[in-house]
Write an enzyme that holds these catalytic residues in place. Structure first.
Site, short mmCIF file in Angstrom:
data_model
loop_
_atom_site.label_atom_id
_atom_site.label_comp_id
_atom_site.label_asym_id
_atom_site.label_seq_id
_atom_site.Cartn_x
_atom_site.Cartn_y
_atom_site.Cartn_z
N HIS A 203 22.56 0.69 -37.32
CA HIS A 203 22.34 1.99 -36.68
C HIS A 203 22.83 3.35 -37.27
CE1 HIS A 203 21.38 0.48 -32.21
NE2 HIS A 203 20.36 1.23 -32.96
N GLU A 442 -3.97 -11.68 -39.21
CA GLU A 442 -3.08 -11.91 -40.14
C GLU A 442 -2.96 -13.48 -40.53
OE1 GLU A 442 0.88 -10.97 -38.52
OE2 GLU A 442 0.35 -11.47 -36.46
N ASP A 466 1.82 -11.24 -43.28
CA ASP A 466 1.55 -12.76 -42.93
C ASP A 466 0.20 -12.99 -43.62
OD1 ASP A 466 3.61 -13.77 -41.38
OD2 ASP A 466 3.26 -12.67 -39.66
N CYS A 513 -1.06 -2.41 -40.81
CA CYS A 513 0.46 -2.51 -40.54
C CYS A 513 1.13 -3.16 -41.42
CB CYS A 513 0.54 -2.68 -39.03
SG CYS A 513 0.32 -4.29 -38.57
C1 PEP Z 1 2.36 -8.25 -40.80
O1 PEP Z 1 2.64 -9.70 -40.73
O2 PEP Z 1 2.15 -7.88 -41.70
C2 PEP Z 1 2.98 -7.74 -39.66
C3 PEP Z 1 3.01 -6.48 -39.69
O3 PEP Z 1 3.88 -8.32 -38.78
P1 PEP Z 1 5.39 -8.71 -39.02
O4 PEP Z 1 5.76 -8.36 -40.19
O5 PEP Z 1 6.22 -8.38 -37.86
O6 PEP Z 1 5.37 -10.36 -38.87
MG MG Z 2 2.92 -10.68 -38.83
#
Ligand code: PEP
Ligand code: MG
Length: 562
Positions: A203, A442, A466, A513
Site C-alpha cells: 500500500h 486467453e 495467458d 489487457c
Molecule cells: C491475461 O491473462 O493476460 C490477463 C490479463 O489476466 P491475468 O494476468 O489476471 O491472468
Molecule cells: Mg489471464
C-alpha cells in the site's frame, strides 16, 4: 537484489566509490538528497499479563476503538491531500482491523493469558506470514497491512508509534513503511522512498505512485540516515554516497524527467489516438478499488480489467454479496460514468483460495480455474453476479468471463447472469438498463473459435499473459523457461489477428489487457490490426497515449505471424 560497488571517480586526488543497492522498482522517477531513517516500530511487548483476561479483553476493545478513530482521521487527511481513492486504503485497514481472523485469534490468546498487545502482534504476524506465502503479488503485499494494524493496536495500548516528521526535503529509508506512516511523514517534503521489505503492490508503494514519489522496495540494504543517496525508482536501485559523475548523470535524468512529466501531462486528458486519427481507447488494469485514483490521475479512459479475485484471496471466508457490491460500486462511482470492465472471479492456478477447499490439483494451470471454477461452484458465482448487478446502477459497468474455451461456457455463464437479473428485477432492485457482457480471449481455443464466440458477446478482451502461456506451453511464472515466453511470437500474433478480424466482422469491439498492451514493440502491430482498446497499468497510460500519437496506423507493420 544484491549489492555491488558502483561508479569510481577520482575525487580530490583519491578514488571515491559509491554503493549500488538493487531492489524493486516500486514508483518511477529519480531523486537525489539526504537520507532520513525512519525508526523501526518496537514490537517486543510483554507476553504474560498481570491482569485478568477480562481486563485485557476490555483493553483490546478500547484499543480497537481508538485505532478505528485514528484510521478515520487518517482517511480524511488522505482524502484532502491525496484523493478519494487513497482514503480507501484507510477504509480497507479499518475493515481488516475488524476481521474475525485477526480479532478472534487475539481474543483466544488473551484468554490463554497473553497481554492484549502481545496477542494483537502475534495474531497480526501469523496472518502476515500466511499472506506472504500467496502467489498473487497484491495479496502478498497485504502482509504489511496486517503488521501495520497489529502494531497500531499495540501502539494504542502502550502509547507508542509517534513519528518524527523530518524537516526539509529528504529520502525516507525504512525497513517497512505503512501508508499511515507515509502520509504522516509526507507533511515534511519527501523526495523518495526506500524500504527493505514490501513490493510494488504494498500500500505504501501504491500511495507513493499516486503521490508521484519515486520509490524502491525490497532493497537489500538501507542507506544510513544523514548520508547522501540517489534513488532510481524506475530502475529499482539506490546509490549511496554517489560520485560526482553519478550525481551529474542523475541530475540530468531528473531534469529530463521533469520535462517528460510536462510533455506527458499534455496527453493525460486526451483520448488515445494515432497520428492518423485512429481511435484506440487507453484504459487501465486494477486489482483493488484504491488504485482508481492512479487511473484518474494518469488519464485512464476507463478500466479495461478489474481483477475481482482480489476480494476473495487471502481471507478465511468468501466476501458477502454486500461487501462485493460495495467494492464494485465504489469503483464505478469513482470512475464517474467511464466504462469499468469487471472480470468475474479468476481463481485457481497461481491464485489459490484455501477456504473453497478444493483438492490439490496436479496441474492447476490446466485445472479448475477461472470460469471453470465459477461454473462448478454455482452459489459462489451467483453471489458475485448478484453483487455485480446490484452495483451496476452506480456507473457504466461491463462484465467479462475469464479463460473461456467453448461456446457452452459462455452460454451457461450468460444464462446464470440472466437468471439473477430476472430475480433482482422481481425484487425491484435498481440496476443498469444495459450491461455489456464480454469474454477474455486467453486460450488458443478461444482465439480459434472467436468467429463463433463473437455471436454470443458484446466484446472481447485479449489476455496476452495467458494466451502466450497456453499457446507456447510456457508457464508464465517459471523463470527457467522465461526466455521462451514471447508475446511477439508469430503464433501469438496470429491468434490475435484472427480474434480482431472475427470481432470486427461481427461488429463487436476488441481490447488487449495483458501486459503486452503497453509493450512498445507491439503497439505498431496492435494499431495496424485495428485493436479498439488497450488496457494497461495506470503508470503506463500517458506513455502509451504518447506512443500512439506518434504512430501512423496506415504505415504500421504487423509483426511476423501465422
Ligand atoms: C491475461 O491473462 O493476460 C490477463 C490479463 O489476466 P491475468 O494476468 O489476471 O491472468
Ligand atoms: Mg489471464
Amino acid at each position: 537484489m544484491g549489492k555491488n560497488w558502483g561508479g569510481r571517480t577520482p575525487d580530490a586526488g583519491r578514488m571515491v566509490r559509491s554503493t549500488v543497492i538493487h531492489g524493486i522498482a516500486a514508483s518511477e522517477g529519480c531523486a537525489i538528497g539526504r537520507v532520513f531513517e525512519v525508526e523501526e516500530r518496537r514490537t517486543d511487548r510483554r507476553e504474560k499479563s498481570a491482569l485478568t483476561p477480562e481486563e485485557e479483553l476490555a483493553r483490546l476493545d478500547r484499543a480497537v476503538e481508538d485505532l478505528s478513530a485514528d484510521l478515520a482521521a487518517a482517511g480524511e487527511d488522505a482524502r484532502r491531500t491525496a484523493g478519494e481513492a487513497q482514503a480507501e486504503i484507510f477504509q480497507v485497514h479499518a475493515m481488516l482491523l475488524r476481521e474475525e481472523s485477526f480479532l478472534g485469534e487475539a481474543r483466544e490468546r488473551i484468554k490463554a493469558g497473553e497481554t492484549a498487545e502481545h496477542a494483537a502482534l502475534a495474531a497480526g504476524e501469523r496472518l502476515a506470514r500466511m499472506f506472504e506465502t500467496l502467489d498473487d503479488d497484491y495479496m502478498k503485499a497485504r502482509a504489511a497491512d496486517f503488521r501495520d494494524i497489529a502494531a497500531g493496536v499495540a501502539d494504542c495500548l502502550t502509547g507508542g508509534g509517534g513519528e518524527t516528521v523530518p524537516e526539509g526535503p529528504v529520502i525516507l529509508a525504512a525497513d517497512e513503511l505503512t501508508p499511515n506512516q507515509l502520509l504522516k511523514l509526507s507533511h515534511g517534503r519527501i523526495l523518495a522512498l526506500v524500504t527493505r521489505r514490501g513490493s510494488a503492490m504494498s500500500h505504501a508503494s501504491i500511495l507513493a505512485r499516486s503521490l508521484g514519489i519515486p520509490a524502491v522496495a525490497g532493497a537489500a540494504e538501507l542507506p544510513r540516515g544523514g548520508e547522501e543517496a540517489v534513488v532510481d525508482g524506475t530502475a529499482g536501485l539506490v546509490i549511496w554516497s554517489p560520485t560526482a559523475a553519478e550525481k551529474a548523470d542523475y541530475g540530468g535524468q531528473i531534469a529530463r524527467q521533469a520535462e517528460e512529466k510536462v510533455r506527458r501531462a499534455a496527453f493525460r486528458d486526451k483520448p488515445g489516438r494515432t497520428a492518423d486519427g485512429r481511435r484506440i481507447e487507453t484504459a487501465c488494469n486494477i486489482a483493488a478499488p484504491e488504485e482508481v485514483s492512479a487511473v484518474l490521475e494518469q488519464g485512464g479512459e476507463g478500466i479495461g480489467l478489474f481483477r475481482s479475485e482480489f476480494l476473495f484471496i487471502g481471507r478465511t471466508d468468501p466476501p458477502s454479496e454486500e461487501e462485493q457490491e460495495a467494492a464494485y460500486s465504489s469503483v464505478l462511482r469513482a470512475m464517474g460514468g467511464k466504462r469499468v470492465v469487471i472480470r468475474t472471479l479468476d481463481i485457481g492456478a497461481d491464485k489459490q483460495v484455501p477456504y473453497f477447499n478444493g483438492k490439490e490439483e496436479e496441474n492447476p494451470a490446466l485445472g479448475e480455474r477461472a470460469i471453470r471454477f465459477a461454473l462448478s461452484h454455482e452459489e459462489v458465482f451467483r453471489t458475485q453476479l448478484r453483487a455485480l448487478l446490484r452495483a451496476s446502477a452506480a456507473g457504466q459497468m461491463a462484465v467479462m468471463f475469464p479463460l473461456i474455451v467453448s461456446e457452452n461456457e459462455v452460454r451457461r455463464a450468460r444464462a446464470l447472469l440472466e437468471e439473477e437479473r430476472e430475480a433482482l428485477r422481481r425484487e425491484k432492485v435498481p440496476m443498469a438498463e444495459r450491461i455489456e457482457v464480454g469474454i477474455m480471449i486467453e486460450t488458443p481455443a478461444a482465439a480459434l473459435l472467436s468467429g463463433r464466440l463473437a455471436e454470443l458477446v458484446d466484446f472481447f478482451s485479449i489476455g496476452t499473459n495467458d494466451l502466450t502461456q497456453y499457446t507456447l506451453a510456457v508457464d508464465r511464472g517459471n523463470q527457467r523457461v522465461a526466455g521462451l515466453y514471447d508475446t511477439a511470437h508469430p503464433a501469438v500474433v496470429g491468434l490475435i489477428r484472427r480474434t480482431v478480424e472475427n470481432a470486427h466482422a461481427h461488429g463487436i469491439w476488441v481490447g488487449i489487457c495483458g501486459e503486452s498492451a503497453s509493450d512498445r514493440r507491439l503497439l505498431e502491430t496492435y494499431a495496424a490490426l485495428g485493436v479498439d482498446e488497450l488496457s494497461v497499468s495506470p503508470a503506463q497510460t500517458a506513455r502509451v497515449k504518447e506512443a500512439l500519437a506518434g504512430l501512423d496506423s496506415r504505415r504500421c507493420r504487423i509483426l511476423d505471424h501465422v
